[in-house]
Design a protein around this motif. Sequence first.
Motif, mmCIF file in Angstrom:
data_model
loop_
_atom_site.group_PDB
_atom_site.id
_atom_site.type_symbol
_atom_site.label_atom_id
_atom_site.label_comp_id
_atom_site.label_asym_id
_atom_site.label_seq_id
_atom_site.Cartn_x
_atom_site.Cartn_y
_atom_site.Cartn_z
ATOM 1 N N GLU A 165 -9.131 -14.468 -11.774
ATOM 2 C CA GLU A 165 -9.900 -15.489 -12.504
ATOM 3 C C GLU A 165 -9.059 -16.710 -12.863
ATOM 4 N N ASP A 166 -7.756 -16.503 -12.963
ATOM 5 C CA ASP A 166 -6.865 -17.613 -13.325
ATOM 6 C C ASP A 166 -6.689 -18.616 -12.194
ATOM 7 N N LEU A 167 -7.233 -18.317 -11.021
ATOM 8 C CA LEU A 167 -7.187 -19.273 -9.914
ATOM 9 C C LEU A 167 -8.244 -20.364 -10.052
ATOM 10 N N SER A 168 -9.055 -20.277 -11.080
ATOM 11 C CA SER A 168 -10.078 -21.298 -11.325
ATOM 12 C C SER A 168 -9.434 -22.681 -11.366
ATOM 13 N N GLY A 169 -9.910 -23.574 -10.488
ATOM 14 C CA GLY A 169 -9.371 -24.933 -10.427
ATOM 15 C C GLY A 169 -8.050 -25.061 -9.709
ATOM 16 N N MET A 187 5.252 -12.109 -7.536
ATOM 17 C CA MET A 187 3.888 -11.626 -7.290
ATOM 18 C C MET A 187 3.133 -11.624 -8.612
ATOM 19 N N LYS A 188 2.043 -12.355 -8.657
ATOM 20 C CA LYS A 188 1.280 -12.467 -9.898
ATOM 21 C C LYS A 188 0.343 -11.274 -10.105
ATOM 22 N N PHE A 189 -0.286 -10.821 -9.044
ATOM 23 C CA PHE A 189 -1.129 -9.624 -9.115
ATOM 24 C C PHE A 189 -1.338 -9.092 -7.705
ATOM 25 N N VAL A 190 -1.728 -7.838 -7.631
ATOM 26 C CA VAL A 190 -1.931 -7.166 -6.348
ATOM 27 C C VAL A 190 -3.422 -7.107 -6.037
ATOM 28 N N LEU A 191 -3.764 -7.480 -4.812
ATOM 29 C CA LEU A 191 -5.148 -7.445 -4.364
ATOM 30 C C LEU A 191 -5.496 -6.144 -3.648
ATOM 31 N N ARG A 192 -4.511 -5.609 -2.932
ATOM 32 C CA ARG A 192 -4.784 -4.441 -2.102
ATOM 33 C C ARG A 192 -3.477 -3.733 -1.770
ATOM 34 N N SER A 193 -3.512 -2.413 -1.719
ATOM 35 C CA SER A 193 -2.321 -1.630 -1.370
ATOM 36 C C SER A 193 -2.632 -0.682 -0.223
ATOM 37 N N GLN A 194 -1.654 -0.491 0.646
ATOM 38 C CA GLN A 194 -1.714 0.528 1.692
ATOM 39 C C GLN A 194 -0.468 1.380 1.559
ATOM 40 N N VAL A 195 -0.630 2.586 1.029
ATOM 41 C CA VAL A 195 0.543 3.432 0.807
ATOM 42 C C VAL A 195 0.992 4.080 2.109
ATOM 43 N N GLN A 196 2.295 4.361 2.169
ATOM 44 C CA GLN A 196 2.897 4.976 3.348
ATOM 45 C C GLN A 196 3.471 6.334 2.973
ATOM 46 N N GLY A 197 3.369 7.273 3.894
ATOM 47 C CA GLY A 197 3.881 8.612 3.634
ATOM 48 C C GLY A 197 4.843 9.067 4.717
ATOM 49 N N ILE A 198 5.673 10.030 4.377
ATOM 50 C CA ILE A 198 6.490 10.717 5.376
ATOM 51 C C ILE A 198 5.557 11.662 6.125
ATOM 52 N N ALA A 199 5.591 11.605 7.440
ATOM 53 C CA ALA A 199 4.651 12.387 8.249
ATOM 54 C C ALA A 199 5.329 13.636 8.814
ATOM 55 N N LEU A 200 4.603 14.754 8.756
ATOM 56 C CA LEU A 200 5.061 16.036 9.279
ATOM 57 C C LEU A 200 3.972 16.603 10.179
ATOM 58 N N SER A 253 -9.100 -10.428 1.334
ATOM 59 C CA SER A 253 -8.951 -9.902 -0.030
ATOM 60 C C SER A 253 -9.049 -11.000 -1.073
ATOM 61 N N LEU A 254 -8.387 -12.127 -0.807
ATOM 62 C CA LEU A 254 -8.390 -13.217 -1.779
ATOM 63 C C LEU A 254 -9.759 -13.896 -1.851
ATOM 64 N N THR A 255 -10.403 -14.055 -0.713
ATOM 65 C CA THR A 255 -11.733 -14.675 -0.690
ATOM 66 C C THR A 255 -12.718 -13.856 -1.519
ATOM 67 N N ALA A 256 -12.613 -12.542 -1.448
ATOM 68 C CA ALA A 256 -13.514 -11.669 -2.200
ATOM 69 C C ALA A 256 -13.240 -11.716 -3.700
ATOM 70 N N ALA A 257 -11.991 -11.984 -4.090
ATOM 71 C CA ALA A 257 -11.615 -11.891 -5.501
ATOM 72 C C ALA A 257 -11.610 -13.222 -6.241
ATOM 73 N N ALA A 258 -11.396 -14.329 -5.533
ATOM 74 C CA ALA A 258 -11.203 -15.626 -6.189
ATOM 75 C C ALA A 258 -12.501 -16.182 -6.778
ATOM 76 N N PRO A 259 -12.422 -16.911 -7.898
ATOM 77 C CA PRO A 259 -13.614 -17.562 -8.458
ATOM 78 C C PRO A 259 -14.111 -18.673 -7.539
#
Length: 270
Positions: free
Chosen positions: A141-145, A212-225, A159-165
């Motif tokens: 919301e702080d992106l207003s203006g 980084m001011k805020f996070v829009l989206r995360s993709q976590v990574q794991g060790i694969a077995l 992600s930003l298009t969906a979240a921005a005012p």
Amino acid sequence: MAFSITRRLVVAGAMLTAAVGLTAAGAHAQTVEEIKGKGKLTVGMLVDFPPFGITSADGKPDGYDADVAKLMAKHMGVPVDIVPVTGPNRIPYLLTGKVDVLVASLGITPERAKQVQFSDPYAAIEIGLLAPQGTAITKAEDLSGKSAGVARASTQDQSLTAAAPKDATIRRFDDDASAVQALLSGQVDALGVSNVVAQQIKQMAPQNNYEMKFVLRSQVQGIALRQNQDKLLAWTNGFLETVKKNGELNAIHQKWLGTDLPTAVTSGKS
């Protein structure tokens, strides 16, 4: 004579089967004890995905994933053998036993979980908003203006298009390089970007104190077995819990990405 030859063939066949079995056990180590038995932890890792995987000046695998692999082997009490893999062949390398585990920037997804077992998260790719420290932005919301740059049709654009005012100005550029240049030259107030690119920008212009001011989206990574490696999975998750709590994993994250571990990693489960 025929009986003797037949018997010899049977014995030879049994010996061959046993030898193959031993080889397979070494390649397809299922437990920590089996890994210790073969004398090393074999880890598949990308070397073309900085800062997670790179090749050092002396030609050795390096980066965030390499340091995690080395730490994993240290806690296991064995040397590490890092095998370079590519995006397409990393899962086949694991499934065919060329490596014991993958520490290869593999995002945890339902589709991949049908092929491999994932540990709890050890890293994450985050999409967020980067701006100078003094810019008064803490949420979308702080992106207003204000104006923000993104690479056109990228994940950060979506992600930003969906979240921005509605009264925020989103400037779309043809690629990341152009969007980064817009931020550096002051054409935009902020930039939608991954934490990987954010770290590169911070190194390029440390005087600007980007954060980084805020996070829009995360993709976590794991060790694969491989599937059904339940004992090794339990050990791996225990290892990750330990190094998250004692700060060893955070130190690696600070070294390569310049920030503390993301919340999605410290609190997430696969």
